[in-house]
Design an enzyme around this catalytic site. Structure first.
Site, mmCIF file in Angstrom:
data_model
loop_
_atom_site.group_PDB
_atom_site.id
_atom_site.type_symbol
_atom_site.label_atom_id
_atom_site.label_comp_id
_atom_site.label_asym_id
_atom_site.label_seq_id
_atom_site.Cartn_x
_atom_site.Cartn_y
_atom_site.Cartn_z
ATOM 1 N N GLU A 41 0.819 -1.212 0.000
ATOM 2 C CA GLU A 41 0.000 0.000 0.000
ATOM 3 C C GLU A 41 0.852 1.261 0.000
ATOM 4 O OE1 GLU A 41 -3.035 0.185 -0.617
ATOM 5 O OE2 GLU A 41 -3.510 -1.938 -0.479
ATOM 6 N N TYR A 124 -6.200 6.725 4.077
ATOM 7 C CA TYR A 124 -6.405 5.654 3.104
ATOM 8 C C TYR A 124 -5.651 4.379 3.491
ATOM 9 C CZ TYR A 124 -5.471 2.474 -0.566
ATOM 10 O OH TYR A 124 -5.322 1.293 -1.233
ATOM 11 N N ASP A 142 -9.817 5.631 -1.921
ATOM 12 C CA ASP A 142 -8.684 6.154 -2.689
ATOM 13 C C ASP A 142 -9.256 6.875 -3.907
ATOM 14 O OD1 ASP A 142 -9.598 4.107 -4.290
ATOM 15 O OD2 ASP A 142 -7.607 3.657 -5.058
#
Length: 296
Positions: A41, A124, A142
């Site tokens: 991520e 996020y 996102d």
DNA sequence: TAGTCGTGGGA
DNA sequence: TTCCCAAGACT
């Protein structure tokens, strides 16, 4: 037209995801740890997933747990980051690893508020880890999700990101069950990445078209820039990038002359170099040689 | 809220 | 060729 209800969304989206997801992404392989998810991520923040994949595999092979990364030489970490861009993310990721190793028993925390306290982990990424690694029920918003949700409501542009509103909008679409909500989260993100993209809405193959305002009105994506155009040529960022590239392309340290050669304007060079030193991306030996931290 | 922070590929 | 855009975070 019927509005989009959570249960309908789950039934439409999850089968689509099972058929169309990018199952080849390395962090989607069985056995990926929460740490692996977190690394993927962070690497994917503003960097296309296709470029992240090979870097992620090398990274996880070198540093399979937070403690491994925490004890690595920062110079090695920056070299492994390669050309993913925004290298401060690499420094923050190492700081994140240190925190997890020292304060969380070398295991990525499960709670959203604890994830949010980690360096480099924002709204996020914290939600993404909680949902994708631990299968919890949280809105994961996102740029892809914002676009899909906006278009479902018939908007042509998701507009400026306002975290609170965007989270509430996605939250309202999540089914009650934790694991189903988790599946919806990953699926709606994937839909935005593969079908409902910025340049092409892909309505003809979209599993949500029956209840989507954007599709039913036959709308088209805006053609102009959806955000403020981000200039690069001639900016401080470009000079920083050139200096870092010079360091990456050499073995150990380099003399000042090598840095001076990357940009003709002295003031901009000095500014960029000073920043890099200040941020800990570059070190100096005090005798005119420069290198990644730990390489002196 | 708006500006800053890299890099490379596709349209 | 130029320019948009990409699983954002931080200040």
């Amino acid at each position: 037209m019927d509005s989009v209800a959570p249960d309908w969304l789950a039934k439409a989206l999850i089968p689509w995801f099972e058929q169309n997801q990018r199952s080849e992404l390395p962090w989607r392989q069985p056995g990926t740890t929460a740490w692996g998810v977190l690394v993927s991520e962070v690497m994917s923040q503003q960097t296309p997933v296709a470029r992240v994949a090979p870097a992620w595999e090398a990274w996880m092979a070198a540093w399979p747990t937070p403690a491994d990364l925490a004890s690595a030489a920062t110079g090695d970490v920056l070299r492994a980051w390669g050309s993913l861009g925004y290298p401060r993310r690499a420094l923050r990721l190492q700081a994140c690893a240190e925190r997890i190793a020292e304060h969380h028993g070398n295991v990525v925390p499960r709670q959203l508020d604890q994830l949010l306290e980690l360096p480099g982990i924002g709204t996020y990424t914290a939600a993404a880890v909680a949902v994708f690694a631990y299968r919890q029920r949280h809105p994961v918003v996102d740029t892809n999700v914002r676009r899909v949700v906006a278009r479902l409501a018939g908007e042509r542009d998701a507009g400026t990101a306002t975290t609170k509103r965007d989270l509430a909008a996605m939250e309202a679409l999540l089914p009650a069950d934790e694991e189903t909500a988790s599946d919806v989260s990953i699926a709606i993100m994937e839909l935005g990445a593969l079908v409902c993209t910025a340049r092409s809405a892909g309505c003809e193959v979209c599993p949500l078209r029956e209840r989507c305002e954007f599709a039913s009105r036959g709308l088209k994506p805006l053609d102009g820039p959806s955000r403020k155009p981000q200039r690069y040529a001639g900016t401080n960022r470009q000079v920083r990038g050139l200096i870092l590239n010079e360091l990456r392309s050499s073995q150990g340290t380099i003399p000042r002359a090598r840095i001076d050669a990357v940009w003709s304007q002295e003031a901009m060079r000095n500014e960029a170099l000073a920043q890099l030193l200040e941020e800990g991306l570059v070190e100096s030996d005090g005798a005119g040689n420069f290198g990644f931290p730990g390489s002196l």
